[in-house]
Design an enzyme around this catalytic site. Sequence first.
Site, PDB file in Angstrom:
ATOM      1  N   GLY A   1       0.825  -1.207   0.000  1.00 26.21           N
ATOM      2  CA  GLY A   1       0.000   0.000   0.000  1.00 26.21           C
ATOM      3  C   GLY A   1       0.858   1.255   0.000  1.00 26.21           C
ATOM      4  O   GLY A   1       1.938   1.303  -0.597  1.00 26.21           O
ATOM      5  N   SER A   2       0.390   2.272   0.698  1.00 18.99           N
ATOM      6  CA  SER A   2       1.011   3.595   0.609  1.00 18.99           C
ATOM      7  C   SER A   2       2.385   3.700   1.255  1.00 18.99           C
ATOM      8  O   SER A   2       3.053   4.718   1.084  1.00 18.99           O
ATOM      9  CB  SER A   2       0.076   4.636   1.228  1.00 18.99           C
ATOM     10  N   THR A   3       2.834   2.673   1.981  1.00 18.71           N
ATOM     11  CA  THR A   3       4.215   2.727   2.477  1.00 18.71           C
ATOM     12  C   THR A   3       5.198   2.784   1.303  1.00 18.71           C
ATOM     13  O   THR A   3       6.295   3.324   1.439  1.00 18.71           O
ATOM     14  CB  THR A   3       4.559   1.508   3.361  1.00 18.71           C
ATOM     15  N   PHE A   4       4.776   2.280   0.135  1.00 15.92           N
ATOM     16  CA  PHE A   4       5.642   2.285  -1.039  1.00 15.92           C
ATOM     17  C   PHE A   4       5.839   3.703  -1.582  1.00 15.92           C
ATOM     18  O   PHE A   4       6.734   3.938  -2.408  1.00 15.92           O
ATOM     19  CB  PHE A   4       5.049   1.377  -2.126  1.00 15.92           C
ATOM     20  N   LYS A   5       5.031   4.643  -1.130  1.00 15.69           N
ATOM     21  CA  LYS A   5       5.183   6.026  -1.581  1.00 15.69           C
ATOM     22  C   LYS A   5       6.530   6.616  -1.154  1.00 15.69           C
ATOM     23  O   LYS A   5       6.966   7.618  -1.728  1.00 15.69           O
ATOM     24  CB  LYS A   5       4.032   6.877  -1.063  1.00 15.69           C
TER      25      LYS A   5
END
Length: 507
Positions: free
Chosen positions: A223-227
């Site tokens: 999810g958004s941790t990859f941002k």
Amino acid sequence: MNAPLRRVGVVVMVLFALLFLNLNYRQVVKADAYRTDSHNRRVQTAEYERPRGKIADAKGTVLADAQSTGNSLKYLRTYPLKEEYAHVLGYKPVTPMVATGLERLNNDFLVGTSDKQAADRIARLFTGKEPAGGNVLLTISKATQDTAYQALGNNRLKAKSGAVVAMDPSTGAILAEVSLPSYDPNLLSTHDTSAARANYNTLNNDPAKPLLNRAVSEVFPPGSTFKIITSAAAMTADSSLTPDSVVPGGEFYKPPQVSDFQIKNAHTGVCPDQITLKQALTVSCNTVFARMGVERIGADKLKSMAQAFGFEQEPRFIEDQDRNYCGVVASRTGPMTAGSDNRVDPPAVAQSSIGQREVKMSPLQGAMIAATVANGGKQMRPYVVDRLQNSDLSIADHTEPKTLRTPISADVARELQDMMFSVVTADDGTGKSARIPGLQVGGKTGTAQDGEDAEDHGWFIGFALKDGKPIVSVAVFLQNAGKGGSAEAARISGLVMKAYADEKGIR
């Protein structure tokens, strides 16, 4: 002698020659392998003639011990803390089952036959003492492990599965490694081999998969941790892009190359048409990062940055490089192409940029990403064995920290720290549950879809600094936690990092 008899004679001679070669091969070449094979009953009996060495945490708490039995196998391997450390240690069963994890990796040292104990064995020839197993001392922090295990197991959303990894960003030392559900390794180390096999079958067939180490051996959509990766790729590719740069946002993003695909934000109203990069990370604006992935970065540079942080490679522990007995797996970005010609697919790039599509990450990798940012762009190779200790308490070996790679510059690392601080400190930050008084805490939440019929995963990866120096990094994963999963992961992360800071007297 007629021809048929000669042919029979030649065949017999060839067979005798092959038999002779096979006997010599087994008696000379393979002798040592057979002698030391764990399935050799004599080897097993010899191993159990003396107590197996202890495995202990950084404070000296015994995690694996040997208990006298009075039977032909004189010592029983025991695990006093049962489920809490099962995935850290592995287990040591009686043949025909095979040891796993650190028990297997360090078997020779624990039973006293390692090359590293040669001097110890020579000394015992003069003293007349029996050979003894050595001890394995880990980097695990008791306070951190206890807090991670208890907080994960008692999470407020009652998620049954998940993982926590905490590490020292400046060395790579693993401070906590927890995976749930867990199991009691004493069920597998029992000398009743029938019971051990039955227990193994029960655990292996359990739909909850308690034998799986979700901390290091499984990957999940981040999810958004990859941002964090997407931000690093964008700022590395364009040095003029900073946390304060204004970028296009909006409620929806549709790649210009397609007409039937769009990405939206998880919450309406949080992402205006124009927003700073820092604020976009703070409120986790999907449209900003999807657009950056497609229009600023591109598939190749996005994948390259992920690989620079360690994706596509197993981040094996320093002490376990050769055989990977600890089962560390590689995180993956997956393809971002479509069609028979494998052309770049903008929707795939957009989804991958926010940690969906086929991007998969382990909690260990998540902790390493946060650690790299905290450590000024330098990523350390993880390790969990700190020292090998002879039976006389002298040190036979000590793990030296090693730099694994430097995926980003110190400048980009500082900018990412600034953005990740905002995620935790801002009133509208998605990670404010991770705040710790007296420490600088940064991080990133993540909510990851897991198919149409399953609840979303909840993630948080982050770090704590004191006076600008890295103290601890962490990744918390709550599998299928549903609504509020990322906020709960952030809360658990704060508890875990505070436990380590308190143990070290850092406030």
